[in-house]
Design a protein around this motif. Sequence first.
Motif, mmCIF file in Angstrom:
data_model
loop_
_atom_site.group_PDB
_atom_site.id
_atom_site.type_symbol
_atom_site.label_atom_id
_atom_site.label_comp_id
_atom_site.label_asym_id
_atom_site.label_seq_id
_atom_site.Cartn_x
_atom_site.Cartn_y
_atom_site.Cartn_z
ATOM 1 N N GLU A 261 0.840 -1.187 0.000
ATOM 2 C CA GLU A 261 0.000 0.000 0.000
ATOM 3 C C GLU A 261 0.880 1.243 0.000
ATOM 4 O O GLU A 261 1.866 1.319 0.746
ATOM 5 N N PRO A 262 0.555 2.234 -0.834
ATOM 6 C CA PRO A 262 1.374 3.450 -0.867
ATOM 7 C C PRO A 262 1.352 4.179 0.474
ATOM 8 O O PRO A 262 0.458 3.993 1.304
ATOM 9 N N LEU A 263 2.334 5.042 0.678
ATOM 10 C CA LEU A 263 2.364 5.883 1.867
ATOM 11 C C LEU A 263 1.123 6.783 1.880
ATOM 12 O O LEU A 263 0.503 7.033 0.848
ATOM 13 N N PRO A 264 0.740 7.280 3.063
ATOM 14 C CA PRO A 264 -0.543 7.990 3.189
ATOM 15 C C PRO A 264 -0.759 9.123 2.198
ATOM 16 O O PRO A 264 -1.874 9.314 1.704
ATOM 17 N N TYR A 265 0.278 9.893 1.865
ATOM 18 C CA TYR A 265 0.056 11.038 0.969
ATOM 19 C C TYR A 265 -0.308 10.610 -0.451
ATOM 20 O O TYR A 265 -0.835 11.417 -1.229
ATOM 21 N N LEU A 266 -0.064 9.337 -0.799
ATOM 22 C CA LEU A 266 -0.387 8.821 -2.127
ATOM 23 C C LEU A 266 -1.679 7.999 -2.151
ATOM 24 O O LEU A 266 -1.998 7.385 -3.161
ATOM 25 N N ARG A 267 -2.412 7.994 -1.051
ATOM 26 C CA ARG A 267 -3.654 7.236 -0.987
ATOM 27 C C ARG A 267 -4.848 8.139 -1.267
ATOM 28 O O ARG A 267 -5.008 9.178 -0.630
ATOM 29 N N ALA A 268 -5.679 7.727 -2.212
ATOM 30 C CA ALA A 268 -6.913 8.451 -2.518
ATOM 31 C C ALA A 268 -8.102 7.681 -1.955
ATOM 32 O O ALA A 268 -8.042 6.455 -1.765
ATOM 33 N N MET A 295 -1.941 1.025 -16.261
ATOM 34 C CA MET A 295 -0.946 1.838 -15.565
ATOM 35 C C MET A 295 -1.022 1.629 -14.058
ATOM 36 O O MET A 295 -2.105 1.653 -13.461
ATOM 37 N N TYR A 296 0.140 1.467 -13.433
ATOM 38 C CA TYR A 296 0.214 1.169 -11.996
ATOM 39 C C TYR A 296 -0.047 2.426 -11.167
ATOM 40 O O TYR A 296 -0.825 2.391 -10.215
ATOM 41 N N TRP A 297 0.611 3.514 -11.497
ATOM 42 C CA TRP A 297 0.437 4.765 -10.761
ATOM 43 C C TRP A 297 -0.609 5.629 -11.452
ATOM 44 O O TRP A 297 -0.636 5.727 -12.671
ATOM 45 N N SER A 298 -1.463 6.266 -10.663
ATOM 46 C CA SER A 298 -2.577 7.042 -11.216
ATOM 47 C C SER A 298 -2.121 8.453 -11.597
ATOM 48 O O SER A 298 -1.095 8.956 -11.111
ATOM 49 N N PRO A 299 -2.904 9.140 -12.452
ATOM 50 C CA PRO A 299 -2.593 10.545 -12.770
ATOM 51 C C PRO A 299 -2.519 11.416 -11.521
ATOM 52 O O PRO A 299 -1.660 12.296 -11.421
ATOM 53 N N ALA A 300 -3.429 11.184 -10.554
ATOM 54 C CA ALA A 300 -3.430 11.992 -9.331
ATOM 55 C C ALA A 300 -2.197 11.709 -8.486
ATOM 56 O O ALA A 300 -1.613 12.631 -7.890
ATOM 57 N N GLN A 301 -1.784 10.436 -8.399
ATOM 58 C CA GLN A 301 -0.584 10.113 -7.630
ATOM 59 C C GLN A 301 0.660 10.759 -8.237
ATOM 60 O O GLN A 301 1.549 11.216 -7.514
ATOM 61 N N MET A 302 0.719 10.806 -9.559
ATOM 62 C CA MET A 302 1.872 11.442 -10.201
ATOM 63 C C MET A 302 1.949 12.922 -9.834
ATOM 64 O O MET A 302 3.012 13.440 -9.484
#
Length: 393
Positions: A261-268, A295-302
Amino acid sequence: MTRIEVAPESLFGPENLPYGVFAPPGRPFRVGVRLGDCVIDLAVALDDSTFAATSLNPFLAQGSARWHEVRDRLLALAAADLPAAAVHSLAEVELKLPIEVGDYVDFYASLDHATNLGRLFRPDSEPLLPNWRHLPVGYHGRAGTVVVSGTDIVRPRGQRRTDSGTPDFGPSRRLDIEAELGFVVGAGSTLGQPIDIEDFGAHVFGVALVNDWSARDIQAWEYQPLGPFLGKSFATSLAAWITPLAALAAARIPLPAQTPEPLPYLRAEAPWGLDIDLTVHWDGTPVSYPPFARMYWSPAQMLTHLTANGAATRTGDLYASGTISGPEPDQRGSFIELSWGGTEPIRVNGQKRTFLEDGDEIVLTASAPGPGTRRIGLGEVRGRIWAARERDD
Protein backbone atom coordinates in the motif's frame (compact mmCIF):
# COMPACT_ATOMS: atom_id res chain seq x y z
CA MET A 1 -25.74 30.78 -39.51
CA THR A 2 -24.63 27.19 -39.95
CA ARG A 3 -24.92 23.89 -38.11
CA ILE A 4 -22.07 21.38 -37.92
CA GLU A 5 -23.13 17.91 -39.01
CA VAL A 6 -21.17 15.14 -37.28
CA ALA A 7 -21.08 11.60 -38.63
CA PRO A 8 -22.49 9.04 -36.17
CA GLU A 9 -19.20 7.09 -36.18
CA SER A 10 -17.05 10.17 -35.49
CA LEU A 11 -14.78 10.04 -32.45
CA PHE A 12 -15.03 13.83 -32.19
CA GLY A 13 -18.71 14.32 -31.52
CA PRO A 14 -20.30 16.78 -29.06
CA GLU A 15 -19.41 14.54 -26.11
CA ASN A 16 -15.69 15.18 -26.80
CA LEU A 17 -14.94 18.82 -27.76
CA PRO A 18 -11.13 18.93 -27.37
CA TYR A 19 -9.37 22.30 -27.33
CA GLY A 20 -6.63 23.46 -29.67
CA VAL A 21 -5.03 26.55 -31.17
CA PHE A 22 -5.59 27.12 -34.88
CA ALA A 23 -5.21 29.73 -37.59
CA PRO A 24 -7.71 30.14 -40.44
CA PRO A 25 -6.07 31.00 -43.77
CA GLY A 26 -4.54 34.47 -43.55
CA ARG A 27 -5.62 35.10 -39.96
CA PRO A 28 -3.90 34.98 -36.52
CA PHE A 29 -3.85 31.94 -34.25
CA ARG A 30 -6.68 31.63 -31.75
CA VAL A 31 -8.37 29.03 -29.51
CA GLY A 32 -10.95 26.62 -30.87
CA VAL A 33 -12.64 23.33 -30.17
CA ARG A 34 -12.95 20.45 -32.58
CA LEU A 35 -16.39 19.12 -33.52
CA GLY A 36 -16.39 16.44 -36.19
CA ASP A 37 -14.24 17.67 -39.06
CA CYS A 38 -14.66 21.33 -38.11
CA VAL A 39 -13.10 23.80 -35.70
CA ILE A 40 -15.25 26.29 -33.78
CA ASP A 41 -13.62 29.68 -33.21
CA LEU A 42 -14.46 30.32 -29.56
CA ALA A 43 -13.68 34.04 -29.62
CA VAL A 44 -16.45 34.43 -32.19
CA ALA A 45 -18.89 31.76 -30.99
CA LEU A 46 -18.72 32.83 -27.34
CA ASP A 47 -17.94 36.52 -27.97
CA ASP A 48 -15.05 36.19 -25.50
CA SER A 49 -11.62 37.76 -26.07
CA THR A 50 -9.98 35.16 -23.79
CA PHE A 51 -10.06 32.80 -26.75
CA ALA A 52 -8.39 35.25 -29.13
CA ALA A 53 -5.10 34.36 -27.40
CA THR A 54 -2.44 32.33 -29.18
CA SER A 55 -2.39 29.63 -26.50
CA LEU A 56 -4.79 27.98 -24.08
CA ASN A 57 -2.92 29.34 -21.07
CA PRO A 58 -5.09 32.43 -20.36
CA PHE A 59 -8.22 30.26 -20.34
CA LEU A 60 -6.61 27.48 -18.28
CA ALA A 61 -5.44 29.97 -15.66
CA GLN A 62 -9.08 30.92 -14.94
CA GLY A 63 -9.59 27.68 -13.01
CA SER A 64 -11.84 24.66 -12.90
CA ALA A 65 -15.15 26.48 -12.29
CA ARG A 66 -14.59 28.46 -15.48
CA TRP A 67 -13.58 25.31 -17.42
CA HIS A 68 -16.88 23.64 -16.51
CA GLU A 69 -18.93 26.76 -17.24
CA VAL A 70 -17.44 27.05 -20.73
CA ARG A 71 -17.94 23.34 -21.41
CA ASP A 72 -21.63 23.63 -20.51
CA ARG A 73 -21.97 26.49 -22.99
CA LEU A 74 -20.13 24.51 -25.68
CA LEU A 75 -22.36 21.47 -25.22
CA ALA A 76 -25.34 23.71 -25.92
CA LEU A 77 -23.63 25.37 -28.91
CA ALA A 78 -22.74 22.00 -30.47
CA ALA A 79 -26.44 21.32 -31.00
CA ALA A 80 -27.29 24.83 -32.23
CA ASP A 81 -26.77 27.00 -35.29
CA LEU A 82 -23.49 28.90 -35.17
CA PRO A 83 -22.34 32.08 -36.88
CA ALA A 84 -20.72 31.06 -40.15
CA ALA A 85 -17.66 33.11 -39.22
CA ALA A 86 -17.08 30.82 -36.22
CA VAL A 87 -16.90 27.56 -38.20
CA HIS A 88 -13.81 26.42 -40.12
CA SER A 89 -12.94 23.20 -41.91
CA LEU A 90 -10.27 21.25 -40.07
CA ALA A 91 -8.56 20.54 -43.39
CA GLU A 92 -8.05 24.25 -44.06
CA VAL A 93 -6.58 25.48 -40.77
CA GLU A 94 -3.06 25.45 -39.36
CA LEU A 95 -2.52 23.98 -35.90
CA LYS A 96 0.16 24.92 -33.39
CA LEU A 97 1.29 23.83 -29.93
CA PRO A 98 -1.86 24.44 -27.87
CA ILE A 99 -0.14 25.44 -24.62
CA GLU A 100 2.88 27.43 -23.53
CA VAL A 101 4.72 24.66 -21.69
CA GLY A 102 6.13 25.86 -18.36
CA ASP A 103 7.79 22.69 -17.10
CA TYR A 104 7.82 19.13 -18.41
CA VAL A 105 8.07 16.02 -16.23
CA ASP A 106 8.17 12.45 -17.52
CA PHE A 107 7.18 9.53 -15.30
CA TYR A 108 7.84 5.78 -15.45
CA ALA A 109 4.42 4.62 -14.26
CA SER A 110 3.78 1.39 -16.21
CA LEU A 111 4.54 -1.80 -14.30
CA ASP A 112 4.75 -3.81 -17.53
CA HIS A 113 7.16 -1.33 -19.17
CA ALA A 114 9.39 -1.08 -16.09
CA THR A 115 9.44 -4.87 -15.77
CA ASN A 116 10.31 -5.35 -19.44
CA LEU A 117 13.20 -2.88 -19.29
CA GLY A 118 14.44 -4.40 -16.04
CA ARG A 119 14.56 -7.82 -17.65
CA LEU A 120 16.38 -6.41 -20.68
CA PHE A 121 18.96 -4.37 -18.77
CA ARG A 122 19.35 -6.48 -15.60
CA PRO A 123 18.63 -10.07 -16.66
CA ASP A 124 20.29 -11.55 -13.57
CA SER A 125 18.54 -9.29 -11.06
CA GLU A 126 15.04 -8.36 -9.96
CA PRO A 127 13.49 -6.36 -12.82
CA LEU A 128 12.10 -3.62 -10.55
CA LEU A 129 14.41 -1.48 -8.44
CA PRO A 130 13.53 -1.32 -4.71
CA ASN A 131 11.82 2.09 -4.87
CA TRP A 132 9.56 1.44 -7.87
CA ARG A 133 6.46 0.19 -6.01
CA HIS A 134 6.76 2.95 -3.39
CA LEU A 135 6.72 6.09 -5.53
CA PRO A 136 6.04 7.25 -9.09
CA VAL A 137 9.56 7.45 -10.54
CA GLY A 138 10.09 10.45 -12.82
CA TYR A 139 12.55 13.01 -14.15
CA HIS A 140 12.43 16.61 -15.33
CA GLY A 141 12.54 16.95 -19.10
CA ARG A 142 13.13 19.90 -21.42
CA ALA A 143 10.03 22.06 -21.94
CA GLY A 144 11.64 23.97 -24.80
CA THR A 145 11.73 20.92 -27.07
CA VAL A 146 8.07 19.94 -26.70
CA VAL A 147 6.71 20.25 -30.26
CA VAL A 148 3.27 19.95 -31.80
CA SER A 149 2.16 16.85 -33.69
CA GLY A 150 3.33 16.92 -37.29
CA THR A 151 6.71 18.48 -36.51
CA ASP A 152 9.59 16.62 -38.19
CA ILE A 153 12.11 15.05 -35.81
CA VAL A 154 15.82 15.39 -36.63
CA ARG A 155 17.84 12.34 -35.61
CA PRO A 156 19.89 13.39 -32.57
CA ARG A 157 23.66 13.17 -32.29
CA GLY A 158 25.54 12.34 -29.13
CA GLN A 159 28.05 10.10 -27.43
CA ARG A 160 27.56 6.36 -27.95
CA ARG A 161 29.39 3.57 -26.20
CA THR A 162 31.52 1.41 -28.51
CA ASP A 163 32.45 -2.25 -28.18
CA SER A 164 35.74 -1.18 -26.56
CA GLY A 165 33.82 0.50 -23.74
CA THR A 166 34.85 4.02 -24.79
CA PRO A 167 32.54 6.51 -26.53
CA ASP A 168 32.39 7.91 -30.02
CA PHE A 169 30.15 10.72 -31.28
CA GLY A 170 27.55 10.53 -34.01
CA PRO A 171 23.89 10.05 -34.92
CA SER A 172 21.81 7.75 -32.73
CA ARG A 173 21.59 4.22 -34.15
CA ARG A 174 18.84 3.10 -31.76
CA LEU A 175 16.22 5.82 -32.13
CA ASP A 176 12.97 4.86 -30.42
CA ILE A 177 9.50 6.05 -29.47
CA GLU A 178 7.61 6.12 -26.19
CA ALA A 179 3.81 6.04 -26.44
CA GLU A 180 2.54 8.09 -23.50
CA LEU A 181 -0.39 10.07 -22.15
CA GLY A 182 0.26 13.66 -21.08
CA PHE A 183 -1.57 15.71 -18.45
CA VAL A 184 -1.92 19.49 -18.75
CA VAL A 185 -1.92 21.60 -15.59
CA GLY A 186 -4.43 24.43 -15.79
CA ALA A 187 -4.38 26.01 -12.34
CA GLY A 188 -0.93 26.18 -10.77
CA SER A 189 0.06 25.80 -7.13
CA THR A 190 2.05 27.81 -4.59
CA LEU A 191 5.72 27.15 -3.89
CA GLY A 192 6.02 25.19 -0.66
CA GLN A 193 2.41 23.93 -0.78
CA PRO A 194 2.00 20.32 -2.04
CA ILE A 195 -1.13 19.41 -4.01
CA ASP A 196 -3.36 17.01 -2.07
CA ILE A 197 -4.28 13.88 -3.96
CA GLU A 198 -7.99 14.74 -3.71
CA ASP A 199 -7.40 18.12 -5.40
CA PHE A 200 -6.27 16.70 -8.76
CA GLY A 201 -9.39 17.93 -10.59
CA ALA A 202 -8.86 21.50 -9.41
CA HIS A 203 -5.44 21.64 -11.09
CA VAL A 204 -5.40 19.36 -14.16
CA PHE A 205 -7.42 20.51 -17.15
CA GLY A 206 -7.04 17.65 -19.60
CA VAL A 207 -5.01 15.03 -21.40
CA ALA A 208 -3.18 14.64 -24.71
CA LEU A 209 -1.16 11.96 -26.43
CA VAL A 210 2.62 12.25 -26.16
CA ASN A 211 5.49 10.62 -28.05
CA ASP A 212 8.65 11.05 -25.98
CA TRP A 213 11.28 10.19 -28.60
CA SER A 214 14.28 8.37 -27.13
CA ALA A 215 17.83 7.75 -28.36
CA ARG A 216 18.52 4.49 -26.56
CA ASP A 217 22.24 4.28 -27.34
CA ILE A 218 22.92 7.85 -26.20
CA GLN A 219 20.77 7.31 -23.11
CA ALA A 220 22.51 4.03 -22.20
CA TRP A 221 25.93 5.72 -22.04
CA GLU A 222 24.92 8.92 -20.26
CA TYR A 223 22.15 8.01 -17.80
CA GLN A 224 24.28 6.77 -14.89
CA PRO A 225 24.29 8.22 -12.29
CA LEU A 226 21.89 11.13 -12.88
CA GLY A 227 19.36 9.72 -15.34
CA PRO A 228 18.09 10.76 -18.81
CA PHE A 229 19.63 13.79 -20.50
CA LEU A 230 20.50 14.23 -24.20
CA GLY A 231 18.96 10.88 -25.12
CA LYS A 232 15.55 12.33 -24.25
CA SER A 233 15.75 16.12 -24.46
CA PHE A 234 15.96 16.54 -28.25
CA ALA A 235 12.18 16.27 -28.90
CA THR A 236 8.85 15.38 -27.30
CA SER A 237 5.78 15.44 -29.54
CA LEU A 238 2.42 16.58 -28.14
CA ALA A 239 -1.00 16.29 -29.77
CA ALA A 240 -2.53 19.47 -31.14
CA TRP A 241 -5.77 18.77 -29.24
CA ILE A 242 -6.23 18.72 -25.44
CA THR A 243 -9.15 16.55 -24.32
CA PRO A 244 -10.72 17.98 -21.14
CA LEU A 245 -11.01 15.65 -18.17
CA ALA A 246 -14.76 16.30 -18.21
CA ALA A 247 -14.98 14.41 -21.53
CA LEU A 248 -13.40 11.32 -19.95
CA ALA A 249 -15.87 10.73 -17.12
CA ALA A 250 -17.04 7.45 -18.68
CA ALA A 251 -13.43 6.28 -19.08
CA ARG A 252 -12.63 6.31 -15.36
CA ILE A 253 -11.94 2.87 -13.95
CA PRO A 254 -10.61 1.54 -10.62
CA LEU A 255 -6.84 1.63 -10.32
CA PRO A 256 -5.09 -1.78 -10.38
CA ALA A 257 -4.10 -3.09 -6.94
CA GLN A 258 -0.95 -1.53 -5.49
CA THR A 259 1.29 -3.71 -3.34
CA PRO A 260 2.56 -2.64 -0.88
CA GLU A 261 0.00 0.00 0.00
CA PRO A 262 1.37 3.45 -0.87
CA LEU A 263 2.36 5.88 1.87
CA PRO A 264 -0.54 7.99 3.19
CA TYR A 265 0.06 11.04 0.97
CA LEU A 266 -0.39 8.82 -2.13
CA ARG A 267 -3.65 7.24 -0.99
CA ALA A 268 -6.91 8.45 -2.52
CA GLU A 269 -10.39 7.73 -1.21
CA ALA A 270 -11.37 6.19 -4.56
CA PRO A 271 -8.23 5.76 -6.69
CA TRP A 272 -8.93 5.72 -10.41
CA GLY A 273 -7.21 5.29 -13.74
CA LEU A 274 -8.37 5.77 -17.33
CA ASP A 275 -9.52 3.16 -19.86
CA ILE A 276 -7.74 4.56 -22.92
CA ASP A 277 -6.61 2.32 -25.79
CA LEU A 278 -3.66 3.47 -27.89
CA THR A 279 -2.40 2.30 -31.29
CA VAL A 280 1.13 2.77 -32.60
CA HIS A 281 1.36 3.04 -36.40
CA TRP A 282 4.81 2.58 -37.99
CA ASP A 283 4.83 3.78 -41.61
CA GLY A 284 1.11 3.09 -41.75
CA THR A 285 1.31 -0.37 -40.14
CA PRO A 286 -0.30 -0.86 -36.70
CA VAL A 287 2.40 -2.56 -34.62
CA SER A 288 1.26 -2.12 -31.01
CA TYR A 289 -1.86 -1.51 -28.89
CA PRO A 290 -0.80 -0.13 -25.48
CA PRO A 291 -3.55 -0.07 -22.81
CA PHE A 292 -3.48 2.87 -20.39
CA ALA A 293 -5.88 0.94 -18.15
CA ARG A 294 -2.87 -1.13 -17.00
CA MET A 295 -0.95 1.84 -15.56
CA TYR A 296 0.21 1.17 -12.00
CA TRP A 297 0.44 4.76 -10.76
CA SER A 298 -2.58 7.04 -11.22
CA PRO A 299 -2.59 10.54 -12.77
CA ALA A 300 -3.43 11.99 -9.33
CA GLN A 301 -0.58 10.11 -7.63
CA MET A 302 1.87 11.44 -10.20
CA LEU A 303 0.81 15.06 -9.61
CA THR A 304 0.79 14.66 -5.83
CA HIS A 305 4.26 13.14 -5.80
CA LEU A 306 5.54 15.79 -8.22
CA THR A 307 4.64 18.48 -5.66
CA ALA A 308 5.22 16.49 -2.45
CA ASN A 309 8.43 18.40 -1.72
CA GLY A 310 6.68 21.74 -2.16
CA ALA A 311 7.56 22.20 -5.83
CA ALA A 312 5.24 24.71 -7.48
CA THR A 313 3.27 24.07 -10.67
CA ARG A 314 2.30 26.64 -13.29
CA THR A 315 -0.41 27.01 -15.90
CA GLY A 316 0.70 25.01 -18.95
CA ASP A 317 2.92 22.58 -17.07
CA LEU A 318 2.94 19.17 -18.73
CA TYR A 319 3.64 15.83 -17.16
CA ALA A 320 3.52 12.50 -18.96
CA SER A 321 2.89 8.95 -17.83
CA GLY A 322 6.00 7.37 -19.28
CA THR A 323 5.78 4.54 -21.78
CA ILE A 324 2.44 2.73 -21.73
CA SER A 325 2.82 -1.03 -22.09
CA GLY A 326 0.72 -4.10 -21.38
CA PRO A 327 1.58 -7.73 -20.58
CA GLU A 328 1.28 -8.98 -24.17
CA PRO A 329 4.01 -8.59 -26.83
CA ASP A 330 1.73 -6.51 -29.07
CA GLN A 331 0.95 -4.11 -26.21
CA ARG A 332 4.46 -2.73 -25.77
CA GLY A 333 4.71 1.03 -26.20
CA SER A 334 8.36 1.28 -27.27
CA PHE A 335 10.42 -0.42 -29.95
CA ILE A 336 13.13 -1.49 -27.51
CA GLU A 337 10.43 -3.65 -25.94
CA LEU A 338 8.71 -4.70 -29.16
CA SER A 339 12.03 -5.87 -30.66
CA TRP A 340 13.31 -7.08 -27.27
CA GLY A 341 16.42 -4.96 -27.38
CA GLY A 342 16.83 -5.41 -31.13
CA THR A 343 16.97 -9.22 -31.02
CA GLU A 344 13.42 -9.87 -32.28
CA PRO A 345 12.71 -7.72 -35.38
CA ILE A 346 9.24 -6.36 -36.08
CA ARG A 347 7.72 -6.81 -39.52
CA VAL A 348 6.73 -3.45 -41.05
CA ASN A 349 5.48 -3.41 -44.64
CA GLY A 350 7.26 -6.68 -45.35
CA GLN A 351 10.58 -5.59 -43.82
CA LYS A 352 12.21 -6.64 -40.56
CA ARG A 353 12.78 -3.60 -38.36
CA THR A 354 14.07 -2.87 -34.87
CA PHE A 355 14.66 0.87 -34.40
CA LEU A 356 13.73 3.96 -36.43
CA GLU A 357 15.33 4.74 -39.78
CA ASP A 358 15.42 8.10 -41.56
CA GLY A 359 12.13 8.70 -43.36
CA ASP A 360 10.05 6.59 -40.95
CA GLU A 361 6.78 8.11 -39.77
CA ILE A 362 5.16 7.27 -36.44
CA VAL A 363 1.52 8.05 -35.65
CA LEU A 364 -0.07 7.49 -32.24
CA THR A 365 -3.86 7.37 -31.98
CA ALA A 366 -6.18 6.60 -29.06
CA SER A 367 -9.80 6.31 -28.04
CA ALA A 368 -11.75 5.94 -24.81
CA PRO A 369 -15.31 5.12 -23.72
CA GLY A 370 -17.74 8.01 -23.97
CA PRO A 371 -21.37 8.36 -22.95
CA GLY A 372 -23.50 5.29 -23.68
CA THR A 373 -21.98 3.18 -26.43
CA ARG A 374 -20.07 6.07 -28.03
CA ARG A 375 -16.28 6.35 -27.99
CA ILE A 376 -14.27 9.54 -28.06
CA GLY A 377 -10.93 10.07 -29.77
CA LEU A 378 -7.77 11.76 -28.65
CA GLY A 379 -5.90 13.95 -31.11
CA GLU A 380 -3.18 12.02 -32.92
CA VAL A 381 0.56 12.50 -32.51
CA ARG A 382 2.50 12.32 -35.76
CA GLY A 383 6.22 12.69 -36.47
CA ARG A 384 8.66 11.78 -39.26
CA ILE A 385 12.37 11.14 -38.78
CA TRP A 386 14.89 13.24 -40.70
CA ALA A 387 18.60 12.55 -41.05
CA ALA A 388 20.97 13.98 -38.42
CA ARG A 389 22.47 17.38 -39.20
CA GLU A 390 26.20 17.85 -39.31
CA ARG A 391 27.75 20.22 -36.77
CA ASP A 392 28.94 23.61 -37.97
CA ASP A 393 32.59 23.00 -37.08
